[in-house]
Structure formats: structure tokens, C-alpha cells
Design a protein around this motif. Structure first.
Motif, short mmCIF file in Angstrom:
data_model
loop_
_atom_site.label_atom_id
_atom_site.label_comp_id
_atom_site.label_asym_id
_atom_site.label_seq_id
_atom_site.Cartn_x
_atom_site.Cartn_y
_atom_site.Cartn_z
N CYS A 1 0.75 -1.06 -0.07
CA CYS A 1 0.02 0.11 0.02
C CYS A 1 0.96 1.33 0.01
O CYS A 1 2.10 1.26 0.67
CB CYS A 1 -0.92 0.16 1.06
N CYS B 1 -0.30 3.22 3.64
CA CYS B 1 0.14 2.86 5.13
C CYS B 1 1.31 1.76 4.96
O CYS B 1 1.87 1.33 6.23
CB CYS B 1 -1.12 2.12 5.67
N CYS C 1 -6.29 -0.76 -1.00
CA CYS C 1 -5.88 -1.20 0.44
C CYS C 1 -6.95 -1.55 1.32
O CYS C 1 -7.95 -0.68 1.28
CB CYS C 1 -4.77 -0.43 1.23
N CYS D 1 -6.93 1.01 4.42
CA CYS D 1 -6.98 2.64 4.31
C CYS D 1 -7.15 3.03 2.84
O CYS D 1 -7.33 4.13 2.84
CB CYS D 1 -5.53 3.04 4.67
N GLY E 1 -5.53 2.98 0.38
CA GLY E 1 -4.64 3.85 -0.46
C GLY E 1 -4.29 2.85 -1.67
O GLY E 1 -4.81 1.45 -1.93
#
Ligand code: ZN
Length: 250
Positions: free
Chosen positions: A129, A132, A154, A157, A159
Motif C-alpha cells: 500500500c 500505509c 488497500c 486504508c 490507499g
């Protein structure tokens, strides 16, 4: 070749630390084309599309182009470890291989059962990711991309996910690089397999090992320009299983 093979096997048996370095030639027998060779993937797919700056600017397009390239690679069917991967896994489980350093990103050494693998260019079997930093297996990201939902994101998060490989324009992971150099310096026997030793840092590792007193063994289909103690200019899937058999059954 048999006498040289027996001598190389004796050196491996007598060593406290045996380290191997593998390159594209170990994966070609599994049907993975060598990217850089003539007729290789980079003649069909533009390397610029897989540059880190392209990923940052256009992750959707990057993943679409990566899918197209992988569909080419896997067009020949499933990709599985071959006799060379299995030979290294067997050498490790017999207690005669301390660690394996690879330039390959296909994850086939781990799939064959090798435990201590230093992946200099990362692994395509995982994604990371961008926000994170979490790593995950690549399977669900690929499912998402195949379903047309790119870029994959992700779970934790949201991402953007990147293949956990070193893209063009990205530097090599320093921890892996240092570990590889330290393994080479401290090895008693250093085996190179399926690498033309044409790119750094791979080119330097066997020389570092030799400078520090290691016995060097080189198995490659073509001449490498590295003057190993034992050179086998032959197919890795032929020589490595024989070498490992000779180590295990003197
Ligand atoms: Zn994340």
C-alpha cells in the motif's frame, strides 16, 4: 563435467556457509520469458509504461498495462517451479544452503519451498500500500484488476496498491542489498545460477565472495565473463539437480 561436479559438491559439503544467487535463467524453464533478451517482453511492451513515475501519475493505466503483459506471460499456461528451483529448496532442507539471493520477482523459489530468500527486486507475489505500507498477497489485487476495477486499493486504508517489486526508477531496497553483500562476503561457497551477471548488484556479488575466499560455482547457459572456480555452461535444470544429488549422496 562429472569430475568437476563431484569436486563442486565436495566443496558444498565441506562449507559452513553456502549462498546462491539466481537470475532470469532459472525462471525461463518455467516459461517466464527473459525480459531483456531478444524477442523478450520489452520488445512487445514498452518499459516506460512500467516506470515508477508512470505508476505515480497513472496507477489505473499502469495496472491495465501490467495485466496485459502478465496475460502474455501466462498465455502458455500455469507457471510452476522447475527442477532448478526444486534443487535449491532440496539443498536448503539438506542443510547445505544458508540463503538464496534472487533477482527474480516471480516468487517461484518460495513456491518451491525455499525458506530464506533475499529478493533483490521485490516480489510480484505481493502488493504494498502506497499510503500505509502494508503488504498483502497479490491475488485479490489481480482479481480486482481483472474485473476492471483499477487501481486496486488497500483493505485497511483505501490507499493505492503497488506490486511489491522494484519498478524502473525506484531504488533497490537497502536492507536486502546489504544482506546480500554480507552473505556474499561471509560465504564459503557461492553459487551463481541462471544469471548473465550483466547488471549490478548481481555482477559484484560473486566477485565479493571470491575476494573473501569463497569457492565459486557458476551454472549458466551462456558464458558470463566471471571466472568461477567451477563453471558449467549448461542448462540449470540439468546441472543443479545433479549437483544437489552429488552433495546429498557422496
Ligand atoms: Zn493502506
Amino acid at each position: 563435467m562429472n569430475e568437476a561436479l563431484a569436486e563442486a559438491a565436495r566443496a558444498i559439503r565441506a562449507a559452513d556457509s553456502v549462498v546462491a544467487l539466481t537470475g532470469a535463467g532459472v525462471s525461463t524453464a518455467s516459461g517466464i520469458p527473459d525480459f531483456r533478451s531478444e524477442g523478450g517482453l520489452w520488445e512487445k511492451h514498452d518499459p516506460q509504461n512500467f516506470h515508477y513515475s508512470r505508476f505515480r501519475a497513472d496507477p489505473e493505466g499502469f495496472w491495465r498495462d501490467r495485466l496485459a503483459m502478465f496475460e502474455d506471460i501466462y498465455a502458455g499456461g500455469d507457471i510452476a517451479p522447475n527442477a532448478a528451483h526444486e534443487a535449491f529448496a532440496a539443498l536448503e532442507s539438506a542443510g547445505h544452503l544458508s540463503a538464496l539471493i534472487t533477482q527474480n520477482i516471480d516468487g517461484l523459489h518460495r513456491a518451491a519451498g525455499s525458506g530464506d530468500v533475499v529478493e533483490l527486486h521485490g516480489t510480484g507475489a505481493e502488493v504494498v500500500c502506497m499510503d500505509c505500507g502494508e503488504h498483502d498477497g497479490a491475488d485479490s489485487a489481480w482479481e480486482t484488476v481483472k474485473a476492471g476495477n483499477t487501481p486496486p486499493r488497500c483493505d485497511s486504508c483505501e490507499g493505492v496498491l503497488k506490486p511489491a517489486v522494484v519498478l524502473f526508477g525506484q531504488s533497490m531496497p537497502q536492507a536486502e542489498l546489504h544482506r546480500a553483500q554480507s552473505l556474499a562476503s561471509n560465504s564459503d561457497v557461492f553459487i551463481v545460477a541462471g544469471s548473465s551477471l550483466s547488471v549490478e548488484p548481481a555482477a559484484s556479488l560473486p566477485r565479493t565472495a571470491a575476494r573473501n575466499g569463497a569457492t565459486t560455482i557458476c551454472v549458466n547457459l551462456e558464458e558470463t565473463g566471471f571466472d568461477a572456480d567451477y563453471t558449467f555452461t549448461a542448462d540449470v535444470t540439468d546441472v543443479l539437480p545433479r549437483l544437489v544429488r552429488a552433495v546429498r549422496k557422496p
